[in-house]
Design a protein around this motif. Sequence first.
Motif, short mmCIF file in Angstrom:
data_model
loop_
_atom_site.label_atom_id
_atom_site.label_comp_id
_atom_site.label_asym_id
_atom_site.label_seq_id
_atom_site.Cartn_x
_atom_site.Cartn_y
_atom_site.Cartn_z
N ALA A 1 96.64 20.42 -17.70
CA ALA A 1 97.06 20.27 -16.36
C ALA A 1 96.04 18.93 -15.84
CB ALA A 1 96.57 21.34 -15.45
N ASP A 2 97.02 18.29 -15.10
CA ASP A 2 96.28 16.94 -14.45
C ASP A 2 95.63 17.22 -13.29
OD1 ASP A 2 99.39 15.39 -15.46
OD2 ASP A 2 97.65 15.32 -16.37
N ILE A 3 94.56 17.74 -13.17
CA ILE A 3 93.69 18.15 -12.14
C ILE A 3 92.23 17.63 -12.54
CG2 ILE A 3 93.60 20.52 -12.45
CD1 ILE A 3 93.27 20.78 -9.51
N TYR A 4 91.68 16.87 -11.83
CA TYR A 4 90.12 16.52 -12.27
C TYR A 4 89.38 16.71 -11.17
CZ TYR A 4 93.90 13.71 -14.83
OH TYR A 4 94.91 13.35 -15.71
N GLN A 5 87.89 16.73 -11.51
CA GLN A 5 86.90 16.94 -11.01
C GLN A 5 85.81 16.13 -11.17
OE1 GLN A 5 87.25 21.85 -10.77
NE2 GLN A 5 85.72 21.05 -9.41
N THR A 6 85.07 15.37 -10.41
CA THR A 6 83.83 14.91 -10.64
C THR A 6 82.99 15.19 -9.47
OG1 THR A 6 84.59 12.88 -9.27
CG2 THR A 6 85.05 12.74 -11.86
N PRO A 7 81.54 15.04 -9.98
CA PRO A 7 80.97 14.96 -11.32
C PRO A 7 80.96 16.27 -12.06
CG PRO A 7 78.99 15.41 -9.69
CD PRO A 7 80.28 15.30 -8.76
N ARG A 8 81.15 16.29 -13.52
CA ARG A 8 81.14 17.71 -14.09
C ARG A 8 79.89 18.31 -13.82
NH1 ARG A 8 84.08 18.75 -18.04
NH2 ARG A 8 83.37 20.77 -17.90
N TYR A 9 78.64 17.92 -13.64
CA TYR A 9 77.51 18.23 -13.65
C TYR A 9 76.65 17.57 -12.59
CZ TYR A 9 78.58 20.42 -18.32
OH TYR A 9 79.26 20.95 -19.14
N LEU A 10 75.91 18.27 -11.74
CA LEU A 10 74.91 17.45 -10.71
C LEU A 10 73.88 18.45 -10.51
CD1 LEU A 10 75.00 15.13 -8.70
CD2 LEU A 10 76.19 16.62 -6.81
N VAL A 11 72.68 17.70 -10.54
CA VAL A 11 71.42 18.39 -9.97
C VAL A 11 70.91 17.34 -9.08
CG1 VAL A 11 69.16 18.61 -10.83
CG2 VAL A 11 70.93 18.76 -12.64
N ILE A 12 70.48 17.90 -7.91
CA ILE A 12 70.21 17.16 -6.54
C ILE A 12 69.09 18.19 -5.74
CG2 ILE A 12 71.91 18.51 -5.21
CD1 ILE A 12 72.63 15.50 -4.14
N ILE B 1 76.12 16.00 -0.36
CA ILE B 1 76.88 15.96 -1.66
C ILE B 1 78.35 16.11 -1.32
CG2 ILE B 1 75.02 16.48 -3.09
CD1 ILE B 1 76.25 19.29 -3.59
N THR B 2 79.33 15.47 -2.13
CA THR B 2 80.51 15.67 -2.10
C THR B 2 81.02 15.83 -3.63
OG1 THR B 2 80.68 14.13 -0.02
CG2 THR B 2 82.74 14.49 -1.47
N LEU B 3 81.72 16.88 -3.78
CA LEU B 3 82.43 17.01 -4.97
C LEU B 3 83.91 16.86 -4.86
CD1 LEU B 3 81.13 20.66 -5.80
CD2 LEU B 3 80.03 18.64 -5.98
N GLU B 4 84.35 15.98 -5.83
CA GLU B 4 85.64 15.22 -5.79
C GLU B 4 86.60 16.12 -6.56
OE1 GLU B 4 84.38 12.11 -3.52
OE2 GLU B 4 86.53 12.86 -4.02
N CYS B 5 88.03 16.21 -5.91
CA CYS B 5 89.12 17.01 -7.09
C CYS B 5 90.22 16.26 -6.56
CB CYS B 5 89.15 18.52 -6.33
SG CYS B 5 90.45 19.31 -7.20
N SER B 6 90.95 15.93 -7.68
CA SER B 6 92.22 15.00 -7.34
C SER B 6 93.33 15.79 -8.62
CB SER B 6 91.82 13.68 -7.83
OG SER B 6 91.19 12.89 -6.70
N GLN B 7 94.36 15.67 -8.08
CA GLN B 7 95.55 16.33 -8.80
C GLN B 7 96.71 15.33 -8.89
OE1 GLN B 7 98.55 17.59 -7.62
NE2 GLN B 7 97.98 17.96 -5.35
N THR B 8 97.28 14.90 -9.87
CA THR B 8 98.38 14.06 -9.73
C THR B 8 99.80 14.56 -10.15
OG1 THR B 8 98.28 13.77 -12.41
CG2 THR B 8 96.92 12.25 -10.89
N MET B 9 99.81 15.97 -9.80
CA MET B 9 101.28 16.64 -9.88
C MET B 9 101.91 16.82 -8.56
SD MET B 9 99.41 19.69 -12.19
CE MET B 9 97.93 19.65 -11.03
N GLN C 1 98.24 28.68 -10.82
CA GLN C 1 97.45 27.77 -10.38
C GLN C 1 96.82 26.86 -11.57
OE1 GLN C 1 94.30 30.23 -8.01
NE2 GLN C 1 95.60 29.52 -6.16
N TYR C 2 96.56 25.95 -11.32
CA TYR C 2 96.12 24.83 -12.38
C TYR C 2 94.85 24.53 -12.00
CZ TYR C 2 100.86 24.04 -14.01
OH TYR C 2 102.15 24.10 -14.69
N PHE C 3 93.62 24.77 -12.87
CA PHE C 3 92.28 24.66 -12.41
C PHE C 3 91.55 23.19 -13.23
CE2 PHE C 3 90.88 28.44 -10.44
CZ PHE C 3 91.84 29.23 -10.56
N GLY C 4 90.87 22.59 -12.48
CA GLY C 4 89.98 21.51 -12.99
C GLY C 4 89.12 22.29 -13.81
N PRO C 5 88.09 21.35 -14.39
CA PRO C 5 87.26 21.63 -15.45
C PRO C 5 85.87 22.32 -14.51
CG PRO C 5 87.25 19.41 -15.21
CD PRO C 5 88.34 20.02 -14.48
#
Lengths: 113, 111
Positions: free
Chosen positions: A2-13, A19-27, A102-106
């Motif tokens: 699926a075309d759904i992306y999340q960044t970052p994959r790992y975050l230690v803070i 913090i902002t967790l990003e999610c984008s989908q191109t569908m 539902q299509y899930f990001g990683p």
Amino acid sequence: EADIYQTPRYLVIGTGKKITLECSQTMGHDKMYWYQQDPGMELHLIHYSYGVNSTEKGDLSSESTVSRIRTEHFPLTLESARPSHTSQYLCASTYPFPPYEQYFGPGTRLTVT
Amino acid sequence: GESVGLHLPTLSVQEGDNSIINCAYSNSASDYFIWYKQESGKGPQFIIDIRSNMDKRQGQRVTVLLNKTVKHLSLQIAATQPGDSAVYFCAENNYGQNFVFGPGTRLSVLP
């Protein structure tokens, strides 16, 4: 895949950081969701959106906020991170036709120290 | 971090045996039922779905059974392989509304 992306994959803070967790989908899906999931645990819905300018809180009380200014983008923000926010965060969008899967990001694995 | 829910039940099966994963759903008005597979470090992925007007649907090595009388859903995996080791979630929705995920079951395939 699926075309759904999340960044970052790992975050230690550190505690107290914003913090902002990003999610984008191109569908072009209107409906998008954020889930929180501890390792080996259930999925818990924390936020969802039915489209641009629509945001709703989910079943699990969360200290995060979301925005939906563009169809493809659904970021999640923690204003002040705490160790209790340590978890995996999964973003998803819904196919608009049956069976509405539902299509899930990683996922983003967040650790707050 | 804090745990936010229950630990998942685990099903252990020998490689080559059949697996049956069960799920109780909550909303008698749900129209679509979906099984997802979540491998370690990944998001859940769609496996198979069934509509409420059906009681059985078959895919490749997987079969889903729906019993609306007792609001029960099951996923059968034939000839279970090591690659089937994952967490399996059932989910229900009502024409794209009211999504609910089940608690999940961890499938462990023994060599």
